[in-house]
Write an enzyme that holds these catalytic residues in place. Sequence first.
Site, mmCIF file in Angstrom:
data_model
loop_
_atom_site.group_PDB
_atom_site.id
_atom_site.type_symbol
_atom_site.label_atom_id
_atom_site.label_comp_id
_atom_site.label_asym_id
_atom_site.label_seq_id
_atom_site.Cartn_x
_atom_site.Cartn_y
_atom_site.Cartn_z
ATOM 1 N N GLU A 1 33.680 -32.417 -84.113
ATOM 2 C CA GLU A 1 34.568 -33.533 -83.774
ATOM 3 C C GLU A 1 35.896 -33.409 -84.522
ATOM 4 O O GLU A 1 36.977 -33.607 -83.943
ATOM 5 C CB GLU A 1 33.880 -34.851 -84.135
ATOM 6 C CG GLU A 1 34.768 -36.077 -84.039
ATOM 7 C CD GLU A 1 34.334 -37.181 -84.992
ATOM 8 O OE1 GLU A 1 35.184 -38.028 -85.311
ATOM 9 O OE2 GLU A 1 33.157 -37.174 -85.415
ATOM 10 N N ASP B 1 39.419 -32.818 -82.341
ATOM 11 C CA ASP B 1 40.526 -33.768 -82.391
ATOM 12 C C ASP B 1 41.854 -33.035 -82.534
ATOM 13 O O ASP B 1 42.855 -33.383 -81.893
ATOM 14 C CB ASP B 1 40.308 -34.730 -83.561
ATOM 15 C CG ASP B 1 41.464 -35.704 -83.747
ATOM 16 O OD1 ASP B 1 41.746 -36.475 -82.829
ATOM 17 O OD2 ASP B 1 42.088 -35.666 -84.830
ATOM 18 N N ASP C 1 33.707 -39.359 -79.944
ATOM 19 C CA ASP C 1 33.415 -38.290 -80.909
ATOM 20 C C ASP C 1 32.775 -37.086 -80.213
ATOM 21 O O ASP C 1 33.105 -35.930 -80.505
ATOM 22 C CB ASP C 1 32.474 -38.799 -82.000
ATOM 23 C CG ASP C 1 33.140 -39.802 -82.930
ATOM 24 O OD1 ASP C 1 34.380 -39.950 -82.870
ATOM 25 O OD2 ASP C 1 32.415 -40.449 -83.711
ATOM 26 N N GLU D 1 35.329 -35.012 -78.283
ATOM 27 C CA GLU D 1 36.089 -34.139 -79.175
ATOM 28 C C GLU D 1 35.247 -32.947 -79.632
ATOM 29 O O GLU D 1 35.741 -31.819 -79.733
ATOM 30 C CB GLU D 1 36.590 -34.942 -80.383
ATOM 31 C CG GLU D 1 37.657 -35.968 -80.022
ATOM 32 C CD GLU D 1 37.984 -36.906 -81.159
ATOM 33 O OE1 GLU D 1 39.033 -37.567 -81.092
ATOM 34 O OE2 GLU D 1 37.194 -36.995 -82.130
#
EC number: 3.1.26.3
Length: 227
Positions: free
Chosen positions: A45, A49, A118, A121
Site C-alpha cells: 500500500e 500510493d 488500501d 493501492e
Amino acid sequence: MKLSAELKALEGRIGYTFQRPELLVRAVTHSSMSSATRDDNQRLEFLGDRVLGLVMAEALLANDPKATEGQLAPRYNALVRKEACADVARQIDLGDVLKLGRSEMISGGRRKLALLGDAMEALIAAVYIDAGFDPARSLILRLWGDRIGAVEEDARDAKTALQEWAQARGLPPPKYVELKRSGPDHAPVFTMAAQLETGESESATAGSKRQAEQAAAKALLDRLESA
C-alpha cells in the site's frame, strides 16, 4: 503458486496476469489475516500510493498543458485520495476477494472505504513489482479511465471548499453534527449535517461519517453558490 478461481477472475477484470501470483495474494491480504508465514498488504500500500501519485501527476500534466499548479493540485488530490481508490476498487469488485480476519469479516470489512482504498493501492504496487512502471501505469490509466479527463477544475474536497467560503465572509468554520446513526454495527449508516453560524444547514447520509460530512458540505455549498 496457483491462484484461486476468484483471484484468476480478478486478473481478468483488471486486464493483467501476474508472473508472480504471490504478489497478488499479498495485495489482497489485510493485516487482520497476517501471520509469521503470511505477509499483509501494508508495505505494498505504501509503495502503491507513490506509484499512483506519479502516474496521476503525469496524466494531469499531459491532459491540460496550460493548467497552473493551483489548478492541478486539487485535481490531483481528487484522483488519488482514498475515496477515489475505493471507488475504483468497487468497480473491479476487489472487496469480494480480500483476505480478512474474522473480526474484519464480521464488521463489514469488504465494504469499508479505508480497506478498499488500501487494497487498491497495494494492487497497483503488486503490478509495479511484478512487471515495472509501464504496466502499472497502464493499469492505473485503464482503471481510472474517464475520471482523469472529467475531474472537476476546482476539485477541492467539499469540506475544504465550504470552510474557505465561510472564511472569505468572516464566518467561523462550519460545524458537523451527527443527526442519526442507523443500521447494524458492522454496516452503520450516518446522517450528518453541515452547519454555518448563519443558520444555513444541509444534511446527507452515507456509510461513513466522513462521506456523509463531505456530501452535506457539498449540498450546502451548492445551495449557497446558486443563491
